[in-house]
Scaffold this active site. Structure first.
Site, PDB file in Angstrom:
ATOM      1  CG  ASP A  94      -0.595  15.783   0.764  1.00 58.50           C
ATOM      2  OD1 ASP A  94      -0.262  14.577   0.816  1.00 58.50           O
ATOM      3  OD2 ASP A  94      -0.904  16.358  -0.288  1.00 58.50           O
ATOM      4  CG  ASN A 106      -5.625   4.654   8.640  1.00 55.81           C
ATOM      5  OD1 ASN A 106      -5.993   3.505   8.403  1.00 55.81           O
ATOM      6  ND2 ASN A 106      -6.373   5.722   8.334  1.00 55.81           N
ATOM      7  CE1 TYR A 132      -4.692   0.091  -0.976  1.00 53.19           C
ATOM      8  CE2 TYR A 132      -5.018  -2.283  -0.916  1.00 53.19           C
ATOM      9  CZ  TYR A 132      -5.105  -1.058  -0.300  1.00 53.19           C
ATOM     10  OH  TYR A 132      -5.591  -0.954   0.979  1.00 53.19           O
ATOM     11  CE  LYS A 185      -2.440  -0.102   1.943  1.00 56.98           C
ATOM     12  NZ  LYS A 185      -2.406   0.831   3.086  1.00 56.98           N
TER      13      LYS A 185
HETATM   14  P1  NDP Z   1     -10.772   6.089   3.635  1.00 56.84           P
HETATM   15  O1  NDP Z   1     -10.743   6.607   2.255  1.00 56.84           O
HETATM   16  O2  NDP Z   1     -11.996   6.261   4.462  1.00 56.84           O
HETATM   17  O3  NDP Z   1      -9.582   6.688   4.468  1.00 56.84           O
HETATM   18  C1  NDP Z   1      -8.377   7.043   3.905  1.00 56.84           C
HETATM   19  C2  NDP Z   1      -7.817   8.144   4.767  1.00 56.84           C
HETATM   20  O4  NDP Z   1      -6.539   8.499   4.276  1.00 56.84           O
HETATM   21  C3  NDP Z   1      -8.676   9.383   4.748  1.00 56.84           C
HETATM   22  O5  NDP Z   1      -8.802   9.881   6.054  1.00 56.84           O
HETATM   23  C4  NDP Z   1      -7.900  10.352   3.868  1.00 56.84           C
HETATM   24  O6  NDP Z   1      -8.128  11.660   4.348  1.00 56.84           O
HETATM   25  C5  NDP Z   1      -6.484   9.893   4.158  1.00 56.84           C
HETATM   26  N1  NDP Z   1      -5.536  10.277   3.122  1.00 56.84           N
HETATM   27  C6  NDP Z   1      -5.514   9.884   1.827  1.00 56.84           C
HETATM   28  N2  NDP Z   1      -4.506  10.480   1.181  1.00 56.84           N
HETATM   29  C7  NDP Z   1      -3.877  11.251   2.105  1.00 56.84           C
HETATM   30  C8  NDP Z   1      -2.753  12.114   2.059  1.00 56.84           C
HETATM   31  N3  NDP Z   1      -2.061  12.314   0.927  1.00 56.84           N
HETATM   32  N4  NDP Z   1      -2.380  12.742   3.182  1.00 56.84           N
HETATM   33  C9  NDP Z   1      -3.066  12.561   4.334  1.00 56.84           C
HETATM   34  N5  NDP Z   1      -4.125  11.768   4.448  1.00 56.84           N
HETATM   35  C10 NDP Z   1      -4.526  11.118   3.333  1.00 56.84           C
HETATM   36  O7  NDP Z   1     -10.367   4.556   3.534  1.00 56.84           O
HETATM   37  P2  NDP Z   1     -10.029   3.445   4.628  1.00 56.84           P
HETATM   38  O8  NDP Z   1     -10.422   3.890   5.971  1.00 56.84           O
HETATM   39  O9  NDP Z   1     -10.532   2.178   4.134  1.00 56.84           O
HETATM   40  O10 NDP Z   1      -8.460   3.365   4.482  1.00 56.84           O
HETATM   41  C11 NDP Z   1      -7.576   3.552   5.583  1.00 56.84           C
HETATM   42  C12 NDP Z   1      -6.357   2.676   5.387  1.00 56.84           C
HETATM   43  O11 NDP Z   1      -6.739   1.312   5.501  1.00 56.84           O
HETATM   44  C13 NDP Z   1      -5.680   2.827   4.040  1.00 56.84           C
HETATM   45  O12 NDP Z   1      -4.282   2.791   4.214  1.00 56.84           O
HETATM   46  C14 NDP Z   1      -6.150   1.604   3.273  1.00 56.84           C
HETATM   47  O13 NDP Z   1      -5.253   1.236   2.286  1.00 56.84           O
HETATM   48  C15 NDP Z   1      -6.196   0.591   4.421  1.00 56.84           C
HETATM   49  N6  NDP Z   1      -7.022  -0.571   4.141  1.00 56.84           N
HETATM   50  C16 NDP Z   1      -8.353  -0.455   3.881  1.00 56.84           C
HETATM   51  C17 NDP Z   1      -9.116  -1.573   3.631  1.00 56.84           C
HETATM   52  C18 NDP Z   1     -10.556  -1.482   3.323  1.00 56.84           C
HETATM   53  O14 NDP Z   1     -11.148  -2.491   2.935  1.00 56.84           O
HETATM   54  N7  NDP Z   1     -11.181  -0.333   3.512  1.00 56.84           N
HETATM   55  C19 NDP Z   1      -8.522  -2.918   3.633  1.00 56.84           C
HETATM   56  C20 NDP Z   1      -7.137  -2.923   3.926  1.00 56.84           C
HETATM   57  C21 NDP Z   1      -6.416  -1.798   4.172  1.00 56.84           C
HETATM   58  P3  NDP Z   1      -8.124  13.006   3.469  1.00 56.84           P
HETATM   59  O15 NDP Z   1      -8.769  12.682   2.157  1.00 56.84           O
HETATM   60  O16 NDP Z   1      -8.903  13.939   4.338  1.00 56.84           O
HETATM   61  O17 NDP Z   1      -6.684  13.365   3.361  1.00 56.84           O
END
Ligand code: NDP
Length: 242
Positions: free
Chosen positions: A66, A93, A158, A162
């Site tokens: 986390d 990420n 958000y 960022k």
């Molecule tokens: P997802 O929700 O698929 O992925 C987010 C990931 O972050 C998951 O693997 C989740 O895993 C993990 N996560 C969230 N909170 C925590 C935490 N407290 N500790 C550890 N892991 C955490 O979304 P995306 O793939 O889209 O997002 C990935 C990144 O890309 C993010 O930073 C997002 O802001 C950025 N982004 C996304 C865009 C989009 O359009 N999708 C555009 C621009 C940026 P778990 O829940 O298992 O912990």
């Protein structure tokens, strides 16, 4: 013809690798020969991703983390270094969406997003850079967003998180370059994955970017020559106005 693996002998930690963009990065890093630590809170999903990498002939292991918990983040980096002897690439990420119009945003929602996206990235950068300074090199990639370089109504929380990541990235890049460490940010537009699906009002669903386009961008940043750095890279939807 023998395919050259672009990340052979590299050790990579990818946070938020249980789904979406992080999962695509972990899978592609594994295909390119990196030993990958697949990290997120949903351990079973991380195990599935790591198994997928191993089935493809790569090396990976899953780690529950986390990123809002600094001790867990320190342990993640320590264990990666203990397991593989070094850390070459750290992809920060992990992130969540949230907020909405500022007048309607609760303090709890604001804190949740900032704690994960900005504070979590800070914890990861700090733990990673300490190891990379000792090791004498590496690449840190922070996942920002087009909302890290611009902002629109309904994205204040958000976008603040960022934009914060962009400041962190820039300062750390300056601190790190004397140690042959690159620190850079990827700023994607709307990517086709769960985060997009969770925020239908805020993000246009049409013409989304593939998470594998972002994975290719991460490989590009991690394989630049020793004297090159790209500070930030914006990967927007072809259909987006700019
Ligand atoms: P997802 O929700 O698929 O992925 C987010 C990931 O972050 C998951 O693997 C989740 O895993 C993990 N996560 C969230 N909170 C925590 C935490 N407290 N500790 C550890 N892991 C955490 O979304 P995306 O793939 O889209 O997002 C990935 C990144 O890309 C993010 O930073 C997002 O802001 C950025 N982004 C996304 C865009 C989009 O359009 N999708 C555009 C621009 C940026 P778990 O829940 O298992 O912990």
């Amino acid at each position: 013809m023998v395919q050259v693996k672009r990340l052979a002998d590299k050790v990579a930690v990818v946070t938020g690798a249980s789904s979406g963009i992080g999962k695509a990065i972990a899978l592609r890093f594994g295909e390119e020969g990196a030993r990958v630590v697949v990290a997120a809170r949903r351990y079973e999903l991380c195990q599935t991703v790591a198994a997928q990498i191993r089935e493809g002939g790569g090396e990976a292991w899953a780690q529950r983390v986390d990123v809002t918990d600094e001790e867990q983040v320190e342990a993640l980096i320590d264990q990666a270094v203990a397991q593989y002897g070094k850390l070459d690439i750290l992809v920060n990420n992990a992130g969540i969406a949230g907020g909405g119009h500022i007048a309607k945003t609760s303090t709890a929602a604001f804190d949740r997003v900032l704690n994960t996206n900005l504070r979590g990235t800070f914890f990861c950068c700090r733990a990673g850079i300490r190891h990379m300074i000792r090791h004498g090199g590496g690449t840190i990639i922070n996942m920002s967003s087009v909302a890290g370089v611009d902002a629109w109504a309904g994205t204040g929380t958000y976008s603040a998180s960022k934009h914060g990541i962009m400041g962190l990235t820039k300062a750390l890049a300056d601190e790190a370059r004397a140690h042959q460490i690159r620190v850079c940010a990827i700023c994607p537009g709307g990517v086709a994955d769960e985060l997009v699906d969770a925020s239908p009002e805020e993000i246009d669903q049409s013409g989304k970017i593939s998470p594998f386009d972002i994975a290719e961008t991460a490989i590009y940043l991690a394989t630049l020559g020793p004297h090159a750095i790209v500070h930030r890279i914006i990967v927007d939807r072809l259909g987006a106005e700019w």
